[in-house]
Scaffold this motif. Sequence first.
Motif, PDB file in Angstrom:
ATOM      1  N   GLN A  22     -17.093  -3.468   3.540  1.00  0.00           N
ATOM      2  CA  GLN A  22     -15.946  -2.790   2.942  1.00  0.00           C
ATOM      3  C   GLN A  22     -14.916  -3.857   2.619  1.00  0.00           C
ATOM      4  N   VAL A  23     -14.428  -3.852   1.376  1.00  0.00           N
ATOM      5  CA  VAL A  23     -13.418  -4.847   0.967  1.00  0.00           C
ATOM      6  C   VAL A  23     -12.065  -4.454   1.565  1.00  0.00           C
ATOM      7  N   LEU A  24     -11.367  -5.457   2.099  1.00  0.00           N
ATOM      8  CA  LEU A  24     -10.004  -5.235   2.621  1.00  0.00           C
ATOM      9  C   LEU A  24      -9.018  -5.970   1.720  1.00  0.00           C
ATOM     10  N   ALA A  25      -8.095  -5.225   1.101  1.00  0.00           N
ATOM     11  CA  ALA A  25      -7.030  -5.858   0.299  1.00  0.00           C
ATOM     12  C   ALA A  25      -5.741  -5.747   1.105  1.00  0.00           C
ATOM     13  N   GLY A  26      -4.894  -4.746   0.798  1.00  0.00           N
ATOM     14  CA  GLY A  26      -3.653  -4.578   1.574  1.00  0.00           C
ATOM     15  C   GLY A  26      -3.870  -3.835   2.884  1.00  0.00           C
ATOM     16  N   GLY A  27      -4.967  -3.096   2.963  1.00  0.00           N
ATOM     17  CA  GLY A  27      -5.307  -2.370   4.193  1.00  0.00           C
ATOM     18  C   GLY A  27      -4.492  -1.100   4.442  1.00  0.00           C
ATOM     19  N   GLN A  28      -3.612  -0.752   3.523  1.00  0.00           N
ATOM     20  CA  GLN A  28      -2.698   0.375   3.784  1.00  0.00           C
ATOM     21  C   GLN A  28      -3.382   1.733   3.708  1.00  0.00           C
ATOM     22  N   SER A  29      -4.470   1.808   2.972  1.00  0.00           N
ATOM     23  CA  SER A  29      -5.267   3.041   2.969  1.00  0.00           C
ATOM     24  C   SER A  29      -6.502   2.868   3.840  1.00  0.00           C
ATOM     25  N   LEU A  30      -7.079   1.664   3.807  1.00  0.00           N
ATOM     26  CA  LEU A  30      -8.350   1.448   4.502  1.00  0.00           C
ATOM     27  C   LEU A  30      -8.213   1.443   6.028  1.00  0.00           C
ATOM     28  N   VAL A  31      -7.204   0.749   6.547  1.00  0.00           N
ATOM     29  CA  VAL A  31      -7.120   0.597   8.008  1.00  0.00           C
ATOM     30  C   VAL A  31      -7.000   1.957   8.722  1.00  0.00           C
ATOM     31  N   GLY A  83       0.366  -3.399   0.289  1.00  0.00           N
ATOM     32  CA  GLY A  83      -0.525  -2.627  -0.585  1.00  0.00           C
ATOM     33  C   GLY A  83      -0.617  -3.230  -1.977  1.00  0.00           C
ATOM     34  N   THR A  84      -1.782  -3.056  -2.612  1.00  0.00           N
ATOM     35  CA  THR A  84      -2.010  -3.616  -3.954  1.00  0.00           C
ATOM     36  C   THR A  84      -2.260  -2.483  -4.962  1.00  0.00           C
ATOM     37  N   ALA A  85      -1.909  -2.769  -6.225  1.00  0.00           N
ATOM     38  CA  ALA A  85      -2.141  -1.764  -7.270  1.00  0.00           C
ATOM     39  C   ALA A  85      -3.644  -1.576  -7.489  1.00  0.00           C
ATOM     40  N   GLY A 129      -2.026   9.307  -5.319  1.00  0.00           N
ATOM     41  CA  GLY A 129      -1.592   7.918  -5.521  1.00  0.00           C
ATOM     42  C   GLY A 129      -0.752   7.774  -6.786  1.00  0.00           C
ATOM     43  N   ASP A 130       0.180   6.832  -6.750  1.00  0.00           N
ATOM     44  CA  ASP A 130       1.079   6.647  -7.890  1.00  0.00           C
ATOM     45  C   ASP A 130       0.469   5.788  -8.993  1.00  0.00           C
ATOM     46  N   TRP A 131      -0.241   4.700  -8.612  1.00  0.00           N
ATOM     47  CA  TRP A 131      -0.780   3.819  -9.666  1.00  0.00           C
ATOM     48  C   TRP A 131      -1.875   4.479 -10.492  1.00  0.00           C
ATOM     49  N   LEU A 171     -16.661  -6.296  -6.949  1.00  0.00           N
ATOM     50  CA  LEU A 171     -15.300  -6.581  -6.512  1.00  0.00           C
ATOM     51  C   LEU A 171     -14.387  -6.266  -7.692  1.00  0.00           C
ATOM     52  N   ALA A 172     -13.357  -5.453  -7.454  1.00  0.00           N
ATOM     53  CA  ALA A 172     -12.364  -5.216  -8.519  1.00  0.00           C
ATOM     54  C   ALA A 172     -11.454  -6.433  -8.542  1.00  0.00           C
ATOM     55  N   THR A 173     -11.409  -7.129  -9.667  1.00  0.00           N
ATOM     56  CA  THR A 173     -10.662  -8.391  -9.710  1.00  0.00           C
ATOM     57  C   THR A 173      -9.281  -8.239 -10.345  1.00  0.00           C
ATOM     58  N   GLU A 215       7.794   9.494   0.325  1.00  0.00           N
ATOM     59  CA  GLU A 215       6.539  10.206   0.632  1.00  0.00           C
ATOM     60  C   GLU A 215       5.614  10.204  -0.589  1.00  0.00           C
ATOM     61  N   TYR A 216       4.379  10.606  -0.343  1.00  0.00           N
ATOM     62  CA  TYR A 216       3.473  10.820  -1.462  1.00  0.00           C
ATOM     63  C   TYR A 216       4.040  11.927  -2.361  1.00  0.00           C
ATOM     64  N   ALA A 217       3.613  11.928  -3.630  1.00  0.00           N
ATOM     65  CA  ALA A 217       4.136  12.909  -4.595  1.00  0.00           C
ATOM     66  C   ALA A 217       3.620  14.320  -4.307  1.00  0.00           C
TER      67      ALA A 217
HETATM   68  C1  LIG Z   1       2.701   5.277   5.260  1.00  0.00           C
HETATM   69  C2  LIG Z   1       2.050   5.105   3.914  1.00  0.00           C
HETATM   70  C3  LIG Z   1       2.631   5.704   2.815  1.00  0.00           C
HETATM   71  C4  LIG Z   1       2.059   5.549   1.544  1.00  0.00           C
HETATM   72  N1  LIG Z   1       2.671   6.143   0.464  1.00  0.00           N
HETATM   73  C5  LIG Z   1       2.138   5.993  -0.756  1.00  0.00           C
HETATM   74  C6  LIG Z   1       2.760   6.578  -1.907  1.00  0.00           C
HETATM   75  O1  LIG Z   1       3.825   7.196  -1.845  1.00  0.00           O
HETATM   76  N2  LIG Z   1       2.144   6.393  -3.108  1.00  0.00           N
HETATM   77  C7  LIG Z   1       0.980   5.683  -3.249  1.00  0.00           C
HETATM   78  O2  LIG Z   1       0.485   5.549  -4.360  1.00  0.00           O
HETATM   79  N3  LIG Z   1       0.381   5.113  -2.171  1.00  0.00           N
HETATM   80  C8  LIG Z   1       0.934   5.255  -0.949  1.00  0.00           C
HETATM   81  N4  LIG Z   1       0.302   4.668   0.131  1.00  0.00           N
HETATM   82  C9  LIG Z   1      -0.970   3.939  -0.081  1.00  0.00           C
HETATM   83  C10 LIG Z   1      -0.700   2.492  -0.491  1.00  0.00           C
HETATM   84  O3  LIG Z   1      -0.156   2.479  -1.798  1.00  0.00           O
HETATM   85  C11 LIG Z   1      -1.968   1.638  -0.463  1.00  0.00           C
HETATM   86  O4  LIG Z   1      -1.494   0.325  -0.501  1.00  0.00           O
HETATM   87  C12 LIG Z   1      -2.949   1.789  -1.611  1.00  0.00           C
HETATM   88  O5  LIG Z   1      -3.408   3.115  -1.756  1.00  0.00           O
HETATM   89  C13 LIG Z   1      -4.226   0.965  -1.376  1.00  0.00           C
HETATM   90  O6  LIG Z   1      -3.984  -0.378  -1.579  1.00  0.00           O
HETATM   91  P1  LIG Z   1      -4.415  -1.454  -0.510  1.00  0.00           P
HETATM   92  O7  LIG Z   1      -4.276  -2.777  -1.173  1.00  0.00           O
HETATM   93  O8  LIG Z   1      -3.653  -1.242   0.739  1.00  0.00           O
HETATM   94  O9  LIG Z   1      -5.985  -1.161  -0.345  1.00  0.00           O
HETATM   95  P2  LIG Z   1      -6.893  -1.136   0.976  1.00  0.00           P
HETATM   96  O10 LIG Z   1      -6.346  -0.160   1.947  1.00  0.00           O
HETATM   97  O11 LIG Z   1      -7.169  -2.509   1.449  1.00  0.00           O
HETATM   98  O12 LIG Z   1      -8.242  -0.564   0.305  1.00  0.00           O
HETATM   99  C14 LIG Z   1      -8.336   0.747  -0.193  1.00  0.00           C
HETATM  100  C15 LIG Z   1      -9.775   0.991  -0.669  1.00  0.00           C
HETATM  101  O13 LIG Z   1     -10.045   0.218  -1.845  1.00  0.00           O
HETATM  102  C16 LIG Z   1     -11.079  -0.758  -1.597  1.00  0.00           C
HETATM  103  N5  LIG Z   1     -10.628  -1.979  -2.255  1.00  0.00           N
HETATM  104  C17 LIG Z   1      -9.365  -2.493  -2.216  1.00  0.00           C
HETATM  105  N6  LIG Z   1      -9.274  -3.552  -3.025  1.00  0.00           N
HETATM  106  C18 LIG Z   1     -10.510  -3.732  -3.568  1.00  0.00           C
HETATM  107  C19 LIG Z   1     -11.038  -4.663  -4.501  1.00  0.00           C
HETATM  108  N7  LIG Z   1     -10.285  -5.636  -5.020  1.00  0.00           N
HETATM  109  N8  LIG Z   1     -12.339  -4.536  -4.866  1.00  0.00           N
HETATM  110  C20 LIG Z   1     -13.114  -3.560  -4.344  1.00  0.00           C
HETATM  111  N9  LIG Z   1     -12.670  -2.648  -3.459  1.00  0.00           N
HETATM  112  C21 LIG Z   1     -11.367  -2.725  -3.082  1.00  0.00           C
HETATM  113  C22 LIG Z   1     -11.186  -0.873  -0.080  1.00  0.00           C
HETATM  114  O14 LIG Z   1     -12.480  -1.249   0.337  1.00  0.00           O
HETATM  115  C23 LIG Z   1     -10.833   0.555   0.343  1.00  0.00           C
HETATM  116  O15 LIG Z   1     -11.958   1.379   0.187  1.00  0.00           O
HETATM  117  C24 LIG Z   1       0.859   4.787   1.396  1.00  0.00           C
HETATM  118  C25 LIG Z   1       0.269   4.181   2.517  1.00  0.00           C
HETATM  119  C26 LIG Z   1       0.861   4.330   3.764  1.00  0.00           C
HETATM  120  C27 LIG Z   1       0.222   3.653   4.952  1.00  0.00           C
END
Ligand SMILES: Cc1cc2nc3c(=O)[nH]c(=O)nc-3n(C[C@H](O)[C@H](O)[C@H](O)COP(=O)(O)OP(=O)(O)OC[C@H]3O[C@@H](n4cnc5c(N)ncnc54)[C@H](O)[C@@H]3O)c2cc1C
Length: 282
Positions: free
Chosen positions: A29-38, A113-115, A126-128, A169-171, A196-198
């Motif tokens: 599993q790819v880890l980028a920002g980890g904000q959704s994955l962790v 977090g990453t777009a 999600g917003d993006w 890998l999404a680049t 908050e989320y929308a």
């Molecule tokens: C408290 C909280 C509030 C939030 N509120 C919002 C909000 O209001 N609006 C909103 O849009 N989001 C919100 N988020 C989500 C946040 O925007 C995340 O950062 C985003 O959804 C995922 O980006 P990430 O880089 O953290 O991805 P990760 O958590 O690292 O990965 C998410 C998924 O994508 C995969 N992945 C990531 N990057 C790649 C890559 N380059 N190639 C292949 N696979 C990949 C991972 O394997 C995983 O399955 C919130 C998160 C938290 C914890």
Amino acid sequence: MKLAPLDLRMPASIDEALGQLAALGSDAQVLAGGQSLVPLLRYRVLRPHVLLDINRIAALSDLRFDDSHGVRIGALVRHAALEQVRAPLHAPLGALLNAHAREIAFHAVRNRGTAVGSIVQADPKGDWPLLFSALDARIELASLRGVRSVPVREFILGPLLTARAVDELATALTLAPDEATLTAWGRAKLMHRAGEYAMCSAIVLRRSHTWECWLGAAGDKPCALPRLARALAAGTTARTPLLAAAGDDIATALPELDRLERRRHAVNAVDAAQRALNPQAR
Ligand SMILES: Cc1cc2nc3c(=O)[nH]c(=O)nc-3n(C[C@H](O)[C@H](O)[C@H](O)COP(=O)(O)OP(=O)(O)OC[C@H]3O[C@@H](n4cnc5c(N)ncnc54)[C@H](O)[C@@H]3O)c2cc1C
């Protein structure tokens, strides 16, 4: 809950990451920002054997606004970078990215977090996904088999479901120069509380004579509002016919949105986005 035991790997280059993804497939599993994955790992919704942390790959941090090549947002560009980006050649787009990023969660989430991660996550709230669908951006996917570029509108298949293959890998997210040239935009994100989320969100964009109107967080994935776009392109400015067009679009695209309250949120989001348009854009 603690993470289940797993093997953490930190490739230093895209080639190294692609080699590992090809060898491991769905075990990684790819880890980028980890904000959704962790959180998903913590609750053991996902149980990969290997976590492929891409944060050391410098080539993924590219953020470019180029008059002849368009826009490139690398896979490690954080929400916070888009909140602050200055894009003199594409000023309306830069301002739209700033405003859009600013309403995602709070600083700690935006700093990690990453777009691109958000598009791969494909969270209906999600917003993006909404913005990059409206802009008709493309996502670049690399694997040992080659590189392909897929419109975000086709890449997102449904809730948490995309067209990404396990070895890809999404680049980057990319926009062609003409797609990066906006003349006006309006957006609205309806939330119970700031950060908050929308509950529902909408975007209205103008590129010289064409319009794009999109609704987010209402269905399984962002959806287009073509009647509203046509009404705006025809020069309609009165609120009642614009709202009627949006109402028809919503009824067609989201027939399951039957609860009056949810339908009202959707219409309110479109109304707010449309009213947020720069009046000179009309
Ligand atoms: C408290 C909280 C509030 C939030 N509120 C919002 C909000 O209001 N609006 C909103 O849009 N989001 C919100 N988020 C989500 C946040 O925007 C995340 O950062 C985003 O959804 C995922 O980006 P990430 O880089 O953290 O991805 P990760 O958590 O690292 O990965 C998410 C998924 O994508 C995969 N992945 C990531 N990057 C790649 C890559 N380059 N190639 C292949 N696979 C990949 C991972 O394997 C995983 O399955 C919130 C998160 C938290 C914890």
